[in-house]
Scaffold this motif. Structure first.
Motif, mmCIF file in Angstrom:
data_model
loop_
_atom_site.group_PDB
_atom_site.id
_atom_site.type_symbol
_atom_site.label_atom_id
_atom_site.label_comp_id
_atom_site.label_asym_id
_atom_site.label_seq_id
_atom_site.Cartn_x
_atom_site.Cartn_y
_atom_site.Cartn_z
ATOM 1 N N LEU A 1 16.337 -59.258 19.295
ATOM 2 C CA LEU A 1 15.196 -60.169 19.222
ATOM 3 C C LEU A 1 13.899 -59.414 18.958
ATOM 4 O O LEU A 1 13.043 -59.874 18.191
ATOM 5 N N SER A 2 13.768 -58.234 19.574
ATOM 6 C CA SER A 2 12.577 -57.412 19.342
ATOM 7 C C SER A 2 12.509 -56.954 17.894
ATOM 8 O O SER A 2 11.433 -56.968 17.271
ATOM 9 N N PHE A 3 13.647 -56.555 17.331
ATOM 10 C CA PHE A 3 13.691 -56.116 15.931
ATOM 11 C C PHE A 3 13.293 -57.254 14.999
ATOM 12 O O PHE A 3 12.521 -57.052 14.051
ATOM 13 N N LEU A 4 13.825 -58.443 15.256
ATOM 14 C CA LEU A 4 13.512 -59.594 14.402
ATOM 15 C C LEU A 4 12.013 -59.906 14.449
ATOM 16 O O LEU A 4 11.396 -60.236 13.427
ATOM 17 N N GLU A 5 11.426 -59.780 15.631
ATOM 18 C CA GLU A 5 9.991 -60.048 15.757
ATOM 19 C C GLU A 5 9.163 -58.983 15.023
ATOM 20 O O GLU A 5 8.225 -59.302 14.280
ATOM 21 N N LYS A 6 9.536 -57.720 15.194
ATOM 22 C CA LYS A 6 8.787 -56.628 14.577
ATOM 23 C C LYS A 6 8.866 -56.668 13.050
ATOM 24 O O LYS A 6 7.912 -56.288 12.362
ATOM 25 N N THR A 7 10.005 -57.100 12.528
ATOM 26 C CA THR A 7 10.191 -57.108 11.075
ATOM 27 C C THR A 7 9.811 -58.433 10.426
ATOM 28 O O THR A 7 9.972 -58.605 9.214
ATOM 29 N N GLY A 8 9.311 -59.363 11.229
ATOM 30 C CA GLY A 8 8.800 -60.616 10.665
ATOM 31 C C GLY A 8 9.868 -61.599 10.226
ATOM 32 O O GLY A 8 9.692 -62.304 9.214
ATOM 33 N N TYR A 9 10.968 -61.692 10.977
ATOM 34 C CA TYR A 9 12.012 -62.663 10.632
ATOM 35 C C TYR A 9 11.389 -64.067 10.587
ATOM 36 O O TYR A 9 10.772 -64.509 11.562
ATOM 37 N N PRO A 10 11.527 -64.780 9.469
ATOM 38 C CA PRO A 10 10.714 -65.983 9.245
ATOM 39 C C PRO A 10 11.282 -67.303 9.771
ATOM 40 O O PRO A 10 10.683 -68.353 9.535
ATOM 41 N N TYR A 11 12.408 -67.267 10.492
ATOM 42 C CA TYR A 11 13.027 -68.520 10.923
ATOM 43 C C TYR A 11 13.211 -68.565 12.433
ATOM 44 O O TYR A 11 13.155 -67.534 13.120
ATOM 45 N N ASP A 12 13.454 -69.770 12.952
ATOM 46 C CA ASP A 12 13.802 -69.915 14.365
ATOM 47 C C ASP A 12 15.131 -69.222 14.628
ATOM 48 O O ASP A 12 15.965 -69.081 13.730
ATOM 49 N N ILE A 13 15.322 -68.815 15.875
ATOM 50 C CA ILE A 13 16.514 -68.053 16.238
ATOM 51 C C ILE A 13 17.390 -68.879 17.180
ATOM 52 O O ILE A 13 16.936 -69.333 18.224
#
Length: 297
Positions: free
Chosen positions: A223-235
């Motif tokens: 989850l931290s990686f997705l936030e840092k890399t700007g994942y653009p969708y809901d999880i």
């Protein structure tokens, strides 16, 4: 290194990541996005399922698909075997029809690798290297690593079919481009890729294959990686489409951190000469052929 994501249908819209994509002509009748797109002939599926397809039929289908490049109608060969010369005829036919066709070289014996590369190099400067993914892989990945580097040292540009995961990219580290569709298979099977580590199970069923269940720490890291890399969708890790999208994102934005024997071997083989690689391949092919004979293959 360019990473092409294989797209099977409209259910998992990874083209929204604006990355290059690879589609199979057996599944698609039109291209619905503006991404760089390559089209696979479906040669392996055609061979496995006995689907009748001629270069004339393929040309007709390719012309309905607005893509950047098209993979040749290729008849696969296993490591150390002979090239099927129908591949040359298929390539020439499509090339003469002004199709932007990319030839495929498998891990043939070295004489036939040289023959294939000499032939294709008259027309194009890019080769797709195939045959690295089971069940087409026989003889183990060690010989494939040697075969890959022999081809890599013989061509200007190389695309490795099916090698787009962070781990595979570490093995085929000096390829110009790769592709993968495993993000979807993993997602459908309840797996997510933990950045830098590998796949972990997050589904609700009892695990029936060789996969570790994700720990809370690993989920937090994901989850931290997705936030840092700007994942653009809901999880939502409970949904297979969402898991597949997350897996595709991680494949695009992460790298594999560990050093395995395969990764180390690939680096070592890259440092030796083409002649030394050739000798080693010949040795392994002789052993492989002896083993085939001993089991009646």
């Amino acid at each position: 290194m360019e990473i092409f994501l294989g797209v099977q249908d409209l259910k998992v819209p990874v083209w929204e990541f604006h990355t290059p994509v690879m589609i199979n002509q057996l599944r698609w009748d039109s291209v619905l996005w503006n991404n760089k797109t390559w089209v696979d002939s479906g040669g392996y599926q055609i061979m496995k399922k006995g689907i009748p397809l001629s270069p004339e039929m393929l040309e007709k289908k390719y012309r309905t698909l607005t893509a950047d490049a098209y993979i040749n109608l290729d008849i696969p060969s296993f490591p150390c075997e002979r090239v099927d010369e129908r591949n040359f005829k298929h390539f020439e036919y499509l090339y003469e029809k002004e199709i932007n066709v990319i030839p495929v070289v498998h891990g043939y014996n070295v004489e036939d690798i040289d023959k294939a590369i000499d032939f294709y190099s008259q027309y194009v400067d890019v080769i797709a290297f195939g045959g690295i993914v089971p069940p087409s892989l026989k003889g183990g990945r060690k010989i494939v690593i040697y075969l890959y580097h022999y081809v890599r040292k013989s061509v200007k540009k190389i695309h490795v079919l099916g090698a787009g995961s962070p781990y595979m990219r570490k093995i085929f580290f000096n390829a110009d481009s790769v592709d993968t569709a495993t993000y979807r298979v993993k997602g459908a099977n309840g797996l997510v890729i933990i950045p830098g580590k590998g796949e972990r199970y997050v589904g609700e069923r009892k695990i029936s294959w060789n996969a570790k269940r994700a720990t809370e720490e690993e989920i937090d890291n994901l989850l931290s990686f997705l936030e840092k890399t700007g994942y653009p969708y809901d999880i939502d890790l409970r949904d297979w489409v969402n898991r597949s999208m997350i897996n595709a994102w991680i494949m695009l934005h992460s790298s594999y951190e560990s050093e395995t024997w395969e990764i180390k071997l690939s680096k070592e083989v890259d440092r030796i000469s083409k002649g030394e690689i050739r000798e080693k391949i010949n040795e392994m092919c002789k052993l492989l052929n002896l083993n085939k004979g001993s089991i009646g293959v």
